[in-house]
Write an enzyme that holds these catalytic residues in place. Structure first.
Site, PDB file in Angstrom:
ATOM      1  N   HIS A   1       0.507  -1.362   0.039  1.00 22.59           N
ATOM      2  CA  HIS A   1      -0.149   0.208  -0.192  1.00 22.59           C
ATOM      3  C   HIS A   1       0.635   1.237   0.376  1.00 22.59           C
ATOM      4  CE1 HIS A   1      -4.369  -2.044   1.045  1.00 22.59           C
ATOM      5  NE2 HIS A   1      -3.717  -2.523   1.003  1.00 22.59           N
TER       6      HIS A   1
ATOM      7  N   PRO B   1      -4.126   0.441  19.239  1.00 21.96           N
ATOM      8  CA  PRO B   1      -4.292  -0.141  16.995  1.00 21.96           C
ATOM      9  C   PRO B   1      -4.424   1.232  16.025  1.00 21.96           C
ATOM     10  CG  PRO B   1      -6.282  -1.152  17.902  1.00 21.96           C
ATOM     11  CD  PRO B   1      -5.807  -0.687  18.734  1.00 21.96           C
TER      12      PRO B   1
ATOM     13  N   TYR C   1      -9.474   5.864   7.056  1.00 23.46           N
ATOM     14  CA  TYR C   1      -9.794   5.465   8.497  1.00 23.46           C
ATOM     15  C   TYR C   1     -10.457   6.894   9.099  1.00 23.46           C
ATOM     16  CZ  TYR C   1      -5.683   3.295  10.484  1.00 23.46           C
ATOM     17  OH  TYR C   1      -4.489   2.421  10.169  1.00 23.46           O
TER      18      TYR C   1
ATOM     19  N   LYS D   1       0.776  -0.027  15.001  1.00 22.15           N
ATOM     20  CA  LYS D   1       2.353   0.243  15.220  1.00 22.15           C
ATOM     21  C   LYS D   1       2.628  -1.605  16.295  1.00 22.15           C
ATOM     22  CE  LYS D   1       3.967   3.220  13.399  1.00 22.15           C
ATOM     23  NZ  LYS D   1       3.201   3.262  12.367  1.00 22.15           N
TER      24      LYS D   1
ATOM     25  N   TYR E   1       3.479   6.609  10.017  1.00 21.34           N
ATOM     26  CA  TYR E   1       3.485   5.516  10.021  1.00 21.34           C
ATOM     27  C   TYR E   1       3.693   4.420   9.050  1.00 21.34           C
ATOM     28  CZ  TYR E   1      -1.059   3.429   8.337  1.00 21.34           C
ATOM     29  OH  TYR E   1      -2.185   2.188   8.436  1.00 21.34           O
TER      30      TYR E   1
HETATM   31  P1  FAD Z   1       1.351 -12.222  21.350  1.00 25.83           P
HETATM   32  O1  FAD Z   1       0.991 -11.860  20.985  1.00 25.83           O
HETATM   33  O2  FAD Z   1       0.690 -11.615  22.432  1.00 25.83           O
HETATM   34  O3  FAD Z   1       1.954 -13.036  21.828  1.00 25.83           O
HETATM   35  C1  FAD Z   1       2.247 -13.585  23.392  1.00 25.83           C
HETATM   36  C2  FAD Z   1       2.408 -14.972  23.371  1.00 25.83           C
HETATM   37  O4  FAD Z   1       2.655 -15.489  24.578  1.00 25.83           O
HETATM   38  C3  FAD Z   1       0.504 -15.403  23.407  1.00 25.83           C
HETATM   39  O5  FAD Z   1       0.531 -16.835  22.022  1.00 25.83           O
HETATM   40  C4  FAD Z   1       0.038 -16.388  24.532  1.00 25.83           C
HETATM   41  O6  FAD Z   1      -0.667 -17.014  24.226  1.00 25.83           O
HETATM   42  C5  FAD Z   1       1.828 -16.969  25.709  1.00 25.83           C
HETATM   43  N1  FAD Z   1       1.662 -16.572  26.457  1.00 25.83           N
HETATM   44  C6  FAD Z   1       0.949 -15.494  27.208  1.00 25.83           C
HETATM   45  N2  FAD Z   1       1.267 -15.685  28.641  1.00 25.83           N
HETATM   46  C7  FAD Z   1       1.786 -17.042  28.580  1.00 25.83           C
HETATM   47  C8  FAD Z   1       2.717 -17.924  29.527  1.00 25.83           C
HETATM   48  N3  FAD Z   1       1.777 -17.894  31.043  1.00 25.83           N
HETATM   49  N4  FAD Z   1       3.497 -18.415  29.500  1.00 25.83           N
HETATM   50  C9  FAD Z   1       3.236 -18.865  27.988  1.00 25.83           C
HETATM   51  N5  FAD Z   1       2.913 -18.798  27.548  1.00 25.83           N
HETATM   52  C10 FAD Z   1       2.203 -17.403  27.480  1.00 25.83           C
HETATM   53  N6  FAD Z   1      -1.958  -4.083  16.644  1.00 25.83           N
HETATM   54  C11 FAD Z   1      -2.256  -3.309  15.748  1.00 25.83           C
HETATM   55  O7  FAD Z   1      -1.041  -3.240  14.920  1.00 25.83           O
HETATM   56  N7  FAD Z   1      -3.333  -3.542  14.713  1.00 25.83           N
HETATM   57  C12 FAD Z   1      -4.351  -4.836  15.393  1.00 25.83           C
HETATM   58  O8  FAD Z   1      -5.401  -4.317  15.153  1.00 25.83           O
HETATM   59  C13 FAD Z   1      -4.720  -5.339  16.797  1.00 25.83           C
HETATM   60  N8  FAD Z   1      -5.558  -5.854  16.510  1.00 25.83           N
HETATM   61  C14 FAD Z   1      -4.841  -6.005  18.573  1.00 25.83           C
HETATM   62  C15 FAD Z   1      -6.293  -7.162  18.413  1.00 25.83           C
HETATM   63  C16 FAD Z   1      -6.266  -7.621  20.273  1.00 25.83           C
HETATM   64  C17 FAD Z   1      -6.812  -8.596  20.725  1.00 25.83           C
HETATM   65  C18 FAD Z   1      -4.818  -7.911  21.311  1.00 25.83           C
HETATM   66  C19 FAD Z   1      -4.651  -8.586  21.955  1.00 25.83           C
HETATM   67  C20 FAD Z   1      -3.682  -6.973  20.032  1.00 25.83           C
HETATM   68  C21 FAD Z   1      -3.875  -6.658  19.291  1.00 25.83           C
HETATM   69  N9  FAD Z   1      -2.999  -5.670  18.163  1.00 25.83           N
HETATM   70  C22 FAD Z   1      -2.989  -5.686  17.171  1.00 25.83           C
HETATM   71  C23 FAD Z   1      -1.733  -5.749  18.886  1.00 25.83           C
HETATM   72  C24 FAD Z   1      -0.959  -6.965  18.127  1.00 25.83           C
HETATM   73  O9  FAD Z   1      -1.263  -7.814  18.307  1.00 25.83           O
HETATM   74  C25 FAD Z   1       0.279  -7.306  19.206  1.00 25.83           C
HETATM   75  O10 FAD Z   1       1.248  -5.976  19.290  1.00 25.83           O
HETATM   76  C26 FAD Z   1       1.542  -7.977  19.135  1.00 25.83           C
HETATM   77  O11 FAD Z   1       0.155  -9.593  19.154  1.00 25.83           O
HETATM   78  C27 FAD Z   1       2.301  -8.978  20.061  1.00 25.83           C
HETATM   79  O12 FAD Z   1       3.165  -9.275  19.268  1.00 25.83           O
HETATM   80  P2  FAD Z   1       4.135 -10.123  21.069  1.00 25.83           P
HETATM   81  O13 FAD Z   1       4.585 -11.861  20.356  1.00 25.83           O
HETATM   82  O14 FAD Z   1       4.710  -9.282  22.242  1.00 25.83           O
HETATM   83  O15 FAD Z   1       2.533 -10.959  21.696  1.00 25.83           O
HETATM   84  C1  PHB Z   2      -6.437  -4.328  10.265  1.00 25.48           C
HETATM   85  O1  PHB Z   2      -6.106  -4.777   9.583  1.00 25.48           O
HETATM   86  O2  PHB Z   2      -6.320  -4.719  11.362  1.00 25.48           O
HETATM   87  C2  PHB Z   2      -5.905  -2.405  10.955  1.00 25.48           C
HETATM   88  C3  PHB Z   2      -5.306  -1.895  10.603  1.00 25.48           C
HETATM   89  C4  PHB Z   2      -4.872  -0.917  10.223  1.00 25.48           C
HETATM   90  C5  PHB Z   2      -4.703  -0.316  11.903  1.00 25.48           C
HETATM   91  C6  PHB Z   2      -5.345  -1.148  12.744  1.00 25.48           C
HETATM   92  C7  PHB Z   2      -5.134  -2.811  12.274  1.00 25.48           C
HETATM   93  O3  PHB Z   2      -4.578   0.844  12.208  1.00 25.48           O
END
Ligand code: FAD
Ligand code: PHB
Length: 389
Positions: free
Chosen positions: A72, A292, A200, A296, A384
């Site tokens: 994009h 979100p 947005y 980021k 962004y």
């Molecule tokens: P996570 O993806 O949370 O991974 C952590 C892992 O650790 C998980 O698999 C979990 O099961 C595991 N874990 C937890 N506790 C334990 C334990 N005690 N023992 C062993 N394993 C454990 N970001 C965006 O940019 N856009 C979005 O639209 C967006 N939507 C989101 C929606 C939701 C509901 C959430 C929660 C987050 C969203 N995010 C979004 C943020 C983005 O998904 C996260 O920043 C990203 O997943 C971070 O990755 P991570 O690996 O650090 O953490």
């Molecule tokens: C998404 O596609 O889930 C998405 C895209 C842009 C954002 C947040 C979520 O800023």
């Protein structure tokens, strides 16, 4: 069991770290509390910065991303009924990729399986010990049996609700937090996206976002109340509310259909400092959360892993700890920039009833400035697409 690095969590940060360490010949295990299917079933982020795409290339897992991901060059903001395009490429020279977090996770898991690297899914009661000394230890239960892993370092990649951050003595960590008075209701549907680029939307009724996962799969969000329950939102009610927030051109092109996923996410800004406690290093959501709106969260997880993998590789290759000592500072500088940008985007685009008409006027003036000043638009675009590592 003994490994060099014990990684807690198989989200994007744990998996990406595991892959980069594997390519560097560093022995690591991943302990994940959920099943592989559960981790793959979570629908989360969808936009990757160019730097994150380069990380995927370095990790040798970018094949499908390049074949199926959508590049994009810009996105649109629909504010008070008026649309304006942010030309990301023209303003910053960079692009973003639409490629779901689920796919990132799937590609990294496949690489891990192909490499024969160790992962324990459904590891229960994970606990971490001794990271302030020289002999860290991780305990967990699997199928009712207790296990111990001795290691040199523990990587806390276990997300916001994980076990690593709460294991740090409270006096050693400082938390900064803002909880927003609303959430996002998200719907995933197998319908073509309403537009080629993301839109947005800032509307009197609240924020909305038109995003996508592919040319046939759309992801839409609407700002909702924190009291809202997913069960109370039928698909029809969701589409009706989205239409109210779109402009006539958007409504005309919107294709609706049954949702394949629907969830509510609260919005939060959060940072815990520092990110290193002796031989425990936190990365990703384990140490910070952004709303979100700036896309980021996932990208910050990738930049943390860049600094962490560099530090661990330096340690094992040269015996020096320069990068380990600099880890927290380097990550936090970029994290705070992303926190600021995500907070700014959230404030610009959401409905904050408590801020009244003055608050709405401030948003309109800010939008007008972005619309008319190349400097303001460039600042938005640079943030962004992602600040350099
Ligand atoms: P996570 O993806 O949370 O991974 C952590 C892992 O650790 C998980 O698999 C979990 O099961 C595991 N874990 C937890 N506790 C334990 C334990 N005690 N023992 C062993 N394993 C454990 N970001 C965006 O940019 N856009 C979005 O639209 C967006 N939507 C989101 C929606 C939701 C509901 C959430 C929660 C987050 C969203 N995010 C979004 C943020 C983005 O998904 C996260 O920043 C990203 O997943 C971070 O990755 P991570 O690996 O650090 O953490
Ligand atoms: C998404 O596609 O889930 C998405 C895209 C842009 C954002 C947040 C979520 O800023």
């Amino acid at each position: 069991m003994r490994v060099q690095v014990a990684i807690i969590g198989s989200g994007p940060s744990g998996l990406l770290l595991g892959q980069l360490l594997h390519l560097a010949g560093i022995d690591a295990i991943i302990l994940e509390q959920r099943s592989q299917e559960y981790v793959l079933g979570r629908i989360r982020a969808g936009v990757l910065e160019q730097c994150m795409v380069e990380m995927m290339e370095r990790a040798q897992v970018a094949g499908r991303l390049h074949a199926e991901g959508l590049v994009h060059h810009g996105f649109e903001i629909l504010f008070g009924g008026k649309r304006h395009r942010i030309d990301l490429h023209g303003l910053s020279g960079k692009d973003v990729w639409v490629y779901g977090q689920t796919e990132v996770t799937r590609d990294l898991m496949a690489a891990r399986t192909a490499a024969g690297a160790k992962t324990v899914y459904e590891a229960e009661n994970v606990s971490i010990h001794g990271f302030e000394g020289t002999k860290p230890l991780v305990r967990y239960t699997k199928d009712g049996k207790q296990h111990e892993v001795e290691c040199d370092f523990i990587a806390g990649c276990d997300g916001f609700h994980g076990v690593c951050r709460p294991s740090v003595p409270p006096g050693a960590i400082t938390e900064h937090e803002r909880v927003y008075p609303f959430g996002w209701l998200g719907v995933l549907a197998d319908v073509p996206p309403v537009s080629e680029e993301l839109i947005y939307v800032s509307h009197e009724r609240g924020f909305a976002l038109c995003s996508m996962r592919s040319r046939t799969r759309s992801r839409y969000y609407i700002q909702c109340s924190l009291e809202d329950q997913v069960e109370n939102w039928s698909d029809d009610a969701f589409w009706e509310e989205l239409k109210r927030r779109l402009d006539p051109a958007g409504v005309a092109r919107l294709v609706t259909g049954p949702s394949i996923e629907k969830s509510i996410a609260p919005l939060r800004s959060y940072v815990a400092e520092p990110m290193r406690f002796g031989r425990l290093l936190l990365a990703g959501d384990a140490s910070h959360i952004v709303p979100p709106t700036g896309a980021k969260g996932l990208n910050l997880a990738a930049s943390d892993v860049h600094y962490l993998s560099t530090a661990l590789i330096e340690h094992y290759r040269t015996g020096r700890n320069t990068e380990l000592d600099a880890y927290s500072g380097k990550c936090l500088r970029r994290i705070w920039q992303a926190e600021r940008f995500s907070w700014w985007m959230t404030n610009l685009l959401h409905l904050f009833p408590e801020n009244g008409s003055f608050g709405r006027k401030m948003q309109a003036a800010e939008f007008d400035y972005v619309l008319t000043s190349r400097a303001a638009a460039t600042a938005l675009a640079e943030n962004y697409v992602g600040l350099p590592y």
